[in-house]
Design an enzyme around this catalytic site. Structure first.
Site, PDB file in Angstrom:
ATOM      1  N   LYS A   1       0.601  -1.027   0.047  1.00 22.89           N
ATOM      2  CA  LYS A   1       0.002   0.081   0.094  1.00 22.89           C
ATOM      3  C   LYS A   1       0.793   1.127   0.123  1.00 22.89           C
ATOM      4  O   LYS A   1       2.048   0.933   0.377  1.00 22.89           O
ATOM      5  CB  LYS A   1      -0.899   0.045   1.209  1.00 22.89           C
ATOM      6  CG  LYS A   1      -2.201   0.767   1.119  1.00 22.89           C
ATOM      7  CD  LYS A   1      -3.080  -0.155   0.330  1.00 22.89           C
ATOM      8  CE  LYS A   1      -4.591   0.784   0.217  1.00 22.89           C
ATOM      9  NZ  LYS A   1      -5.243  -0.067  -0.499  1.00 22.89           N
TER      10      LYS A   1
ATOM     11  N   GLY B   1     -20.603   6.664   2.343  1.00 26.06           N
ATOM     12  CA  GLY B   1     -19.696   6.874   1.156  1.00 26.06           C
ATOM     13  C   GLY B   1     -20.386   7.173  -0.029  1.00 26.06           C
ATOM     14  O   GLY B   1     -21.216   6.402  -0.621  1.00 26.06           O
TER      15      GLY B   1
ATOM     16  N   GLY C   1     -18.142   7.780  -2.854  1.00 20.59           N
ATOM     17  CA  GLY C   1     -16.989   7.956  -3.748  1.00 20.59           C
ATOM     18  C   GLY C   1     -17.132   6.718  -4.841  1.00 20.59           C
ATOM     19  O   GLY C   1     -18.386   6.353  -5.262  1.00 20.59           O
ATOM     20  N   ASN C   2     -15.874   6.346  -5.130  1.00 20.41           N
ATOM     21  CA  ASN C   2     -15.905   5.221  -6.405  1.00 20.41           C
ATOM     22  C   ASN C   2     -16.656   4.025  -5.759  1.00 20.41           C
ATOM     23  O   ASN C   2     -17.578   3.445  -6.417  1.00 20.41           O
ATOM     24  CB  ASN C   2     -14.300   4.908  -6.531  1.00 20.41           C
ATOM     25  CG  ASN C   2     -14.221   3.876  -7.457  1.00 20.41           C
ATOM     26  OD1 ASN C   2     -14.669   2.620  -7.033  1.00 20.41           O
ATOM     27  ND2 ASN C   2     -13.818   3.847  -8.727  1.00 20.41           N
ATOM     28  N   ALA C   3     -16.306   3.535  -4.435  1.00 18.55           N
ATOM     29  CA  ALA C   3     -16.749   2.441  -3.857  1.00 18.55           C
ATOM     30  C   ALA C   3     -18.338   2.605  -3.741  1.00 18.55           C
ATOM     31  O   ALA C   3     -19.191   1.713  -4.026  1.00 18.55           O
ATOM     32  CB  ALA C   3     -16.413   2.070  -2.674  1.00 18.55           C
ATOM     33  N   GLY C   4     -18.700   3.613  -3.149  1.00 13.11           N
ATOM     34  CA  GLY C   4     -20.028   3.943  -2.522  1.00 13.11           C
ATOM     35  C   GLY C   4     -21.120   4.172  -3.778  1.00 13.11           C
ATOM     36  O   GLY C   4     -22.185   3.854  -3.892  1.00 13.11           O
TER      37      GLY C   4
HETATM   38  P1  NAD Z   1     -13.139   7.819  -2.663  1.00 12.11           P
HETATM   39  O1  NAD Z   1     -11.878   8.901  -2.208  1.00 12.11           O
HETATM   40  O2  NAD Z   1     -13.633   7.671  -3.998  1.00 12.11           O
HETATM   41  O3  NAD Z   1     -14.519   8.024  -1.861  1.00 12.11           O
HETATM   42  C1  NAD Z   1     -14.440   8.136  -0.386  1.00 12.11           C
HETATM   43  C2  NAD Z   1     -15.719   8.522   0.053  1.00 12.11           C
HETATM   44  O4  NAD Z   1     -16.087   8.506   1.663  1.00 12.11           O
HETATM   45  C3  NAD Z   1     -16.506   9.991  -0.281  1.00 12.11           C
HETATM   46  O5  NAD Z   1     -17.660  10.024  -0.725  1.00 12.11           O
HETATM   47  C4  NAD Z   1     -16.049  11.144   0.996  1.00 12.11           C
HETATM   48  O6  NAD Z   1     -16.891  12.137   0.912  1.00 12.11           O
HETATM   49  C5  NAD Z   1     -16.221   9.859   2.086  1.00 12.11           C
HETATM   50  N1  NAD Z   1     -15.639  10.117   3.074  1.00 12.11           N
HETATM   51  C6  NAD Z   1     -14.722  10.719   3.718  1.00 12.11           C
HETATM   52  N2  NAD Z   1     -14.771  10.812   4.974  1.00 12.11           N
HETATM   53  C7  NAD Z   1     -15.652  10.383   5.486  1.00 12.11           C
HETATM   54  C8  NAD Z   1     -16.227  10.314   6.634  1.00 12.11           C
HETATM   55  N3  NAD Z   1     -15.554  10.520   7.931  1.00 12.11           N
HETATM   56  N4  NAD Z   1     -17.599   9.811   7.018  1.00 12.11           N
HETATM   57  C9  NAD Z   1     -18.263   9.384   5.974  1.00 12.11           C
HETATM   58  N5  NAD Z   1     -17.814   9.630   4.707  1.00 12.11           N
HETATM   59  C10 NAD Z   1     -16.537   9.847   4.285  1.00 12.11           C
HETATM   60  O7  NAD Z   1     -12.628   6.461  -2.232  1.00 12.11           O
HETATM   61  P2  NAD Z   1     -13.077   5.212  -2.630  1.00 12.11           P
HETATM   62  O8  NAD Z   1     -12.203   4.597  -3.670  1.00 12.11           O
HETATM   63  O9  NAD Z   1     -14.606   4.970  -2.744  1.00 12.11           O
HETATM   64  O10 NAD Z   1     -12.654   4.365  -1.466  1.00 12.11           O
HETATM   65  C11 NAD Z   1     -13.777   4.102  -0.457  1.00 12.11           C
HETATM   66  C12 NAD Z   1     -13.069   2.743   0.409  1.00 12.11           C
HETATM   67  O11 NAD Z   1     -13.138   1.657  -0.210  1.00 12.11           O
HETATM   68  C13 NAD Z   1     -11.858   3.081   1.209  1.00 12.11           C
HETATM   69  O12 NAD Z   1     -11.822   2.415   2.269  1.00 12.11           O
HETATM   70  C14 NAD Z   1     -10.880   2.201   0.222  1.00 12.11           C
HETATM   71  O13 NAD Z   1      -9.701   1.989   0.679  1.00 12.11           O
HETATM   72  C15 NAD Z   1     -11.878   1.103  -0.069  1.00 12.11           C
HETATM   73  N6  NAD Z   1     -11.541   0.557  -1.356  1.00 12.11           N
HETATM   74  C16 NAD Z   1     -11.755   1.252  -2.620  1.00 12.11           C
HETATM   75  C17 NAD Z   1     -11.443   0.472  -3.743  1.00 12.11           C
HETATM   76  C18 NAD Z   1     -11.248   1.074  -5.109  1.00 12.11           C
HETATM   77  O14 NAD Z   1     -11.266   0.439  -6.038  1.00 12.11           O
HETATM   78  N7  NAD Z   1     -12.046   2.293  -5.219  1.00 12.11           N
HETATM   79  C19 NAD Z   1     -10.809  -0.820  -3.528  1.00 12.11           C
HETATM   80  C20 NAD Z   1     -10.878  -1.326  -2.289  1.00 12.11           C
HETATM   81  C21 NAD Z   1     -11.092  -0.757  -1.444  1.00 12.11           C
END
Ligand code: NAD
Length: 422
Positions: free
Chosen positions: A106, A219, A221-224
């Protein structure tokens, strides 16, 4: 005593518990409790006011027994080395559980990308690779996007690596790239898509009808965001709550994507969704839903709120959203809590597909990719359930997290043994 929330201590505690369950050899346990390599770099960037700002970055290569290390890079103001170490450990278990030929890694940079312009972000991304270029590569360590990094950042990083490594074929060094530079179809929603396949299998186990299920997602973001769209698209489920860092919104009749996007783009938060009830992130976790999908950050369900979770299933799309104390409480309450390194492994499996295509120079169609992803996710879920059944047969009802750990740790330990590491 206050609950331990240091993510790396949590990761170690989880490993210790799994080691106890499976009688892990003490030498293997010792190797696996710490990362094999920790890199710490400083990256000077000339900012828009012409002053130089020095950013601190990390790369943790946790264990490479099963292959080149693999893991995302985060740009976050609150990044710490312990978070990166924990995430690198979880990547090790994730790739092993998924059965793909990678170890775990990481990376992270302490910065606030929301306050940086594109030129500053590009300079920081290139600087990170200049600092670490010698230590990464398609056969060594392969980064990818994570929190607040994206395909554009991956493209700059890959381009910089081409310079550092003097190659015109840098594509396999990094995944999550844009399609124009040989990213993979399906990579952008692979994490959430993989999570959906696990949700489908778990719903069968629990007898939940997904068409009528109420889902809450933390969330956007990408995942949510993809978890939101895909659960509606694939199963017709109703997403009743969603949030971002500023807060969330609830609507029992189901939230509408256009209205969510409008609230986000016009006001900066989904909280201002027209017609819903505003709620805090804490309230969202405890809201009335059948399935809760934490998809934001770590340590969200803890010893202090776990007993108030109403969902029957927790699908951990984020990394580390449930603390060990919460884990026990959820288990006692019979909440089916599916662990992060199983649920969100679709991201790294999608990355694996991208790496295979980059190395073979032959590119697959989307339906082929989705079929393959489904097979990987379904296999991991059923292997996890098999192990639970084995333990249950011996009178020990273990959590899905511990069952997943037992599989992953066993695979990494066996590879280390075969290689003569202990
Ligand atoms: P991202 O940056 O696209 O989105 C993050 C989201 O979380 C945003 O909507 C942000 O507003 C929200 N957020 C931030 N702080 C917050 C808080 N205190 N309370 C509530 N919401 C909050 O990130 P992502 O890629 O969607 O990743 C989200 C999670 O999924 C992380 O834990 C990441 O490690 C995990 N993940 C992502 C991927 C991927 O392919 N994108 C893969 C494996 C794991």
């Amino acid at each position: 005593m206050a609950e331990e929330l240091n993510p790396f201590s949590i990761a170690q505690e989880q490993l210790d518990e799994a080691a106890g369950l499976m009688n892990l050899d003490s030498s293997a346990h010792q190797i696996l409790r710490e990362p094999m390599k920790v890199l710490n770099v400083r990256i000077p960037v000339r900012m828009r006011d012409d002053k130089v700002k020095v950013f601190e970055g990390f790369r943790v290569q946790y264990n490479s027994a099963l292959g080149p290390t693999k893991g995302g890079i985060r740009f976050h103001p609150a990044e710490t080395i312990d978070t990166v170490k924990a995430l690198a450990a979880w990547m090790t278990w994730k790739t092993a559980l998924a059965g793909i030929p990678f170890g775990g890694a990481k990376g992270g940079v302490i910065c606030n990308p929301k306050e940086m312009n594109q030129r500053e972000l590009e300079a920081l991304s290139r600087g990170y690779i200049r600092a670490l270029g010698k230590y990464i590569g398609p056969d060594t360590d392969i980064p990818a996007p994570d929190v607040y990094t994206n395909p554009q950042i991956m493209a700059w990083m890959m381009d910089e690596y081409a310079e550092v490594a003097s190659t015109n074929s840098p594509f396999g060094v990094i995944t999550g790239k844009p399609l124009e530079v040989w990213g993979s179809k399906g990579r952008s929603d692979a994490t959430a898509m993989g999570g959906m396949y696990v949700m489908r299998e778990a719903a069968k186990t629990l007898g939940i009808d997904l068409k009528n299920a109420k889902i809450a997602v933390q969330g956007f973001g990408n995942a949510g965001m993809y978890a939101y769209t895909l659960s509606k698209q694939l199963f017709g489920s109703k997403v009743v709550a969603i949030s971002d860092s500023k807060g969330g919104v609830y609507d029992e009749s189901g939230l509408d994507l256009e209205k969510l996007q409008k609230a986000k783009s016009e006001t900066g938060s989904v909280q201002n969704y027209e017609g819903g009830t505003k709620m805090s992130n804490e309230e969202l976790l405890e809201c009335d839903a059948d399935i809760l999908i934490p998809a934001a950050i770590e340590n969200q369900i803890t010893g202090s709120n776990a007993d108030r979770i109403k969902a029957k299933m927790v699908l951990e799309l984020a990394n580390g959203p449930v603390t060990p104390e919460a884990d026990k409480i959820l288990h006692e309450k019979d909440v089916f809590d599916l662990p992060d390194f199983l649920v969100n492994s679709g991201g790294v499996i999608g990355s694996y597909f991208e790496w295979v295509q980059n190395r073979g120079g032959y590119y697959w169609e989307l339906d082929d990719i989705e079929t393959k992803l489904d097979a990987f996710m379904t296999r991991s879920y059923s292997q996890m359930m098999e192990i639970r059944k084995d333990f249950e047969g011996k009178g020990n009802k273990i959590t899905p997290r511990m069952a997943s750990y037992v599989i992953a740790v066993k695979r990494v330990a066996a590879a280390m043994k075969a290689r003569g590491w202990y």
